[in-house]
Design a protein around this motif. Structure first.
Motif, mmCIF file in Angstrom:
data_model
loop_
_atom_site.group_PDB
_atom_site.id
_atom_site.type_symbol
_atom_site.label_atom_id
_atom_site.label_comp_id
_atom_site.label_asym_id
_atom_site.label_seq_id
_atom_site.Cartn_x
_atom_site.Cartn_y
_atom_site.Cartn_z
ATOM 1 N N SER A 78 3.076 6.844 3.845
ATOM 2 C CA SER A 78 3.616 7.371 2.849
ATOM 3 C C SER A 78 3.273 8.866 2.456
ATOM 4 C CB SER A 78 3.259 6.752 1.411
ATOM 5 O OG SER A 78 3.700 7.474 0.476
ATOM 6 N N LEU A 79 1.817 9.172 3.091
ATOM 7 C CA LEU A 79 1.457 10.500 2.967
ATOM 8 C C LEU A 79 2.191 11.380 3.974
ATOM 9 C CD1 LEU A 79 -2.242 9.974 2.501
ATOM 10 C CD2 LEU A 79 -0.814 10.672 0.961
ATOM 11 N N ILE A 80 2.570 10.667 5.456
ATOM 12 C CA ILE A 80 3.054 11.599 6.607
ATOM 13 C C ILE A 80 4.419 11.868 6.150
ATOM 14 C CG2 ILE A 80 4.064 11.070 8.734
ATOM 15 C CD1 ILE A 80 1.560 9.394 9.487
ATOM 16 N N GLU A 81 5.239 10.973 5.513
ATOM 17 C CA GLU A 81 6.592 11.154 4.935
ATOM 18 C C GLU A 81 6.845 12.294 4.012
ATOM 19 O OE1 GLU A 81 8.077 7.287 3.855
ATOM 20 O OE2 GLU A 81 8.085 6.533 5.881
ATOM 21 N N GLY A 110 0.847 -1.210 -0.057
ATOM 22 C CA GLY A 110 0.012 -0.050 -0.115
ATOM 23 C C GLY A 110 1.072 1.298 -0.068
ATOM 24 N N LYS A 111 2.096 1.128 0.713
ATOM 25 C CA LYS A 111 2.805 2.358 0.600
ATOM 26 C C LYS A 111 3.588 2.495 -0.873
ATOM 27 C CE LYS A 111 6.752 4.308 3.149
ATOM 28 N NZ LYS A 111 8.024 4.201 4.120
ATOM 29 N N LYS A 112 4.161 1.495 -1.180
ATOM 30 C CA LYS A 112 4.678 1.380 -2.383
ATOM 31 C C LYS A 112 3.764 2.152 -3.575
ATOM 32 C CE LYS A 112 7.035 -2.085 -3.492
ATOM 33 N NZ LYS A 112 7.200 -3.454 -3.725
ATOM 34 N N ILE A 113 2.626 1.990 -3.574
ATOM 35 C CA ILE A 113 1.458 2.305 -4.466
ATOM 36 C C ILE A 113 1.171 3.719 -4.148
ATOM 37 C CG2 ILE A 113 -0.963 1.964 -5.197
ATOM 38 C CD1 ILE A 113 -0.611 -0.632 -4.512
ATOM 39 N N THR A 114 1.259 4.069 -3.013
ATOM 40 C CA THR A 114 0.949 5.472 -2.756
ATOM 41 C C THR A 114 2.348 6.357 -3.054
ATOM 42 O OG1 THR A 114 -0.625 4.859 -0.990
ATOM 43 C CG2 THR A 114 0.194 7.133 -0.843
ATOM 44 N N ASN A 115 3.560 5.647 -2.660
ATOM 45 C CA ASN A 115 4.704 6.636 -2.988
ATOM 46 C C ASN A 115 4.719 6.796 -4.712
ATOM 47 O OD1 ASN A 115 5.796 6.484 -0.392
ATOM 48 N ND2 ASN A 115 7.013 4.699 -0.840
ATOM 49 N N THR A 137 -5.411 11.235 10.415
ATOM 50 C CA THR A 137 -4.641 10.525 9.465
ATOM 51 C C THR A 137 -5.353 9.671 8.539
ATOM 52 O OG1 THR A 137 -3.381 8.835 10.677
ATOM 53 C CG2 THR A 137 -2.382 11.254 10.650
ATOM 54 N N GLN A 138 -6.328 8.836 9.101
ATOM 55 C CA GLN A 138 -6.843 7.960 8.183
ATOM 56 C C GLN A 138 -8.484 8.632 8.322
ATOM 57 O OE1 GLN A 138 -6.319 3.695 8.314
ATOM 58 N NE2 GLN A 138 -8.547 3.323 8.001
ATOM 59 N N THR A 139 -9.351 8.528 7.221
ATOM 60 C CA THR A 139 -10.584 9.237 7.234
ATOM 61 C C THR A 139 -11.755 8.026 7.969
ATOM 62 O OG1 THR A 139 -9.829 10.185 5.364
ATOM 63 C CG2 THR A 139 -12.141 10.682 6.175
ATOM 64 N N MET A 140 -11.717 6.912 7.266
ATOM 65 C CA MET A 140 -12.804 5.972 7.758
ATOM 66 C C MET A 140 -12.176 4.745 7.767
ATOM 67 S SD MET A 140 -14.021 4.371 5.076
ATOM 68 C CE MET A 140 -15.936 4.124 4.961
ATOM 69 N N THR A 141 -12.993 3.753 8.123
ATOM 70 C CA THR A 141 -13.029 2.163 8.012
ATOM 71 C C THR A 141 -14.139 1.550 7.832
ATOM 72 O OG1 THR A 141 -11.902 0.369 8.924
ATOM 73 C CG2 THR A 141 -13.011 1.688 10.405
ATOM 74 N N ILE A 142 -14.282 0.258 7.393
ATOM 75 C CA ILE A 142 -15.293 -0.349 7.706
ATOM 76 C C ILE A 142 -15.374 -1.401 8.755
ATOM 77 C CG2 ILE A 142 -17.142 -1.928 6.424
ATOM 78 C CD1 ILE A 142 -17.226 0.662 4.947
ATOM 79 N N TYR A 143 -16.609 -1.364 9.391
ATOM 80 C CA TYR A 143 -16.791 -2.245 10.775
ATOM 81 C C TYR A 143 -17.474 -3.388 10.406
ATOM 82 C CZ TYR A 143 -18.272 -3.992 15.295
ATOM 83 O OH TYR A 143 -18.531 -4.722 16.346
ATOM 84 N N LYS A 144 -16.763 -4.575 10.557
ATOM 85 C CA LYS A 144 -17.739 -5.902 10.434
ATOM 86 C C LYS A 144 -17.604 -6.557 11.834
ATOM 87 C CE LYS A 144 -15.170 -7.024 5.805
ATOM 88 N NZ LYS A 144 -14.404 -7.996 5.106
ATOM 89 N N PRO A 145 -19.011 -6.597 12.132
ATOM 90 C CA PRO A 145 -19.285 -7.206 13.633
ATOM 91 C C PRO A 145 -18.789 -8.625 13.498
ATOM 92 C CG PRO A 145 -20.997 -6.244 12.891
ATOM 93 C CD PRO A 145 -20.272 -6.207 11.489
ATOM 94 N N GLY A 201 -3.030 13.576 6.894
ATOM 95 C CA GLY A 201 -4.049 14.319 7.068
ATOM 96 C C GLY A 201 -4.713 15.167 6.145
ATOM 97 N N LYS A 202 -4.130 15.354 5.070
ATOM 98 C CA LYS A 202 -4.561 16.358 4.033
ATOM 99 C C LYS A 202 -5.455 15.748 2.983
ATOM 100 C CE LYS A 202 -0.665 19.458 5.093
ATOM 101 N NZ LYS A 202 0.233 20.287 4.499
ATOM 102 N N ILE A 203 -5.076 14.300 2.988
ATOM 103 C CA ILE A 203 -6.110 13.532 1.965
ATOM 104 C C ILE A 203 -6.777 12.555 2.482
ATOM 105 C CG2 ILE A 203 -5.373 11.953 -0.073
ATOM 106 C CD1 ILE A 203 -2.913 13.764 -0.781
#
Length: 366
Positions: free
Chosen positions: A249-252, A217-222, A278-286, A257-259
């Motif tokens: 990757s965004l922090i570096e 995920g970091k590599k793709i964002t980089n 720094t992360q906006t949302m997640t999906i909660y699976k019970p 927090g801007k995206i």
């Protein structure tokens, strides 16, 4: 609604009766691995996991084993460490041990078909847990509505863009070997495609994250930051692990927090990132519901009793029809409803989620 009530409701739906366990045993494997529990022996469930490296799957293992134990059933757990060959061999070992039912979280939903067919021949019922196994004769598929997961992720992202429903986004898909990753993408596409076709949404970079690894995920964002000089509005990451890599990757790059960044699984680290901004949302699976449902279904099939499911899923098997399925709903979670969902359900603890937030700035959760 507790899981017993859910399963009773499903039973009343009278849609698809799963009697394969009994019919297979009667078909001619008497005395084979799928032994009759009427002989007084304690039931044993085989649980084959893709991996235990992620918090998500450690939790599923613990919940499933606890629920089976409550029902008086032992569980033999195997961890394949994301190795298809190892997982097939482990399932074969479970068959040789004579377990009464096998529950599989596949690393590769296609590669595991061979092991399922071997279990079929031994008269042992097989349940695919959370991830579908393709092109084989499954007894049951239990999961969440994974297309709905993708739809909620995409809808949330679009609603929270600087200009709602307009912008430039990066897409991080999951592991190409995981059928769920394709279902998440399908759900995302359901929401995004009309806006992409209109030109309101532009996918400026996209890629698949092998094995759901955060570093991928970091590599793709980089790569996206380098190619686009950080000029995009959101990252549609399919789970919390790849979201974590994206956030790093965004922090570096000075963009933390801007995206916008989506996720899935409500992992502790992701919940901490959400309340930190720094992360906006997640999906909660019970997951308690899924584990309890899987345990109850496993014991029912192990006892050769009929189980009724009101849903079905096409897994590509020929001349067999769709696979009976039980699919549970999911919830979009952000900073505003963290207390009312993940924390109130006991999935994560308030003090853990807000460990990086001063006490006087923490909400009073139920």
């Amino acid at each position: 609604m507790n899981i017993r009530t859910v399963l009773m409701t499903i039973s009343l739906a009278l849609s698809i009766v799963i009697g394969l366990a009994l019919s297979r045993q009667n078909a001619g494997n008497a005395g084979a691995s799928g032994s009759n529990p009427a002989d007084g022996a304690k039931l044993v469930v085989g649980l084959s996991l893709d991996t235990l490296k992620e918090e998500r799957w450690q939790g599923d293992r613990d919940r499933f084993v606890a629920e089976c134990n409550k029902l008086g059933v032992d569980v033999k757990v195997e961890d394949a460490n994301s190795d298809d060959s190892a997982q097939n061999k482990q399932v074969e070992a479970l068959i040789s041990l004579g377990v009464n039912v096998i529950v599989i979280v596949p690393h590769d939903g296609t590669a595991m078909a061979q092991a399922v067919e071997k279990a079929n021949k031994a008269g042992i019922p097989v349940i695919a847990y959370d991830r579908l196994i393709k092109n084989c004769d499954l007894d049951l598929y239990l999961s969440f509505d994974n297309v709905r997961v993708g739809e909620l992720q995409a809808r949330y992202l679009l609603d929270h863009l600087p200009t709602p429903n307009k912008g430039r986004i990066v897409r991080i898909y999951g592991a190409p070997t995981d059928n769920n990753a394709k279902l998440f993408k399908e759900g995302q596409d359901n929401i995004l495609k009309p806006l992409i076709d209109k030109g309101d949404i532009t996918v400026v970079h996209e890629d698949w994250a092998e094995n759901w690894k955060p570093e991928n995920g970091k590599k793709i964002t980089n790569a996206a930051i380098t190619a686009l000089n950080g000029k995009f509005d959101g990252i549609l990451a399919s789970n919390d692990g790849t979201a974590g890599g994206a956030v790093q990757s965004l922090i570096e790059a000075g963009l933390g927090g801007k995206i916008l960044v989506t996720g899935q699984d409500a992992e502790l680290a992701a919940c901490q990132r959400i309340v930190a901004g720094t992360q906006t949302m997640t999906i909660y699976k019970p997951l308690k519901t899924l584990a309890a449902g899987a345990a109850e279904a496993a014991v029912t099939l192990a006892k050769h009793r009929p189980l009724i499911a009101r849903q079905s899923v096409n897994n590509g098997r020929k001349d067999k029809g769709d696979v009976p399925a039980i699919l549970f709903d999911v919830i979009a979670v952000d900073r505003d409803n963290m207390c009312k969902t993940v924390i109130s359900d006991g999935f994560q603890k308030r003090d853990d989620v807000y460990s990086g937030i001063p006490e006087d700035k923490r909400p009073k959760c139920p």
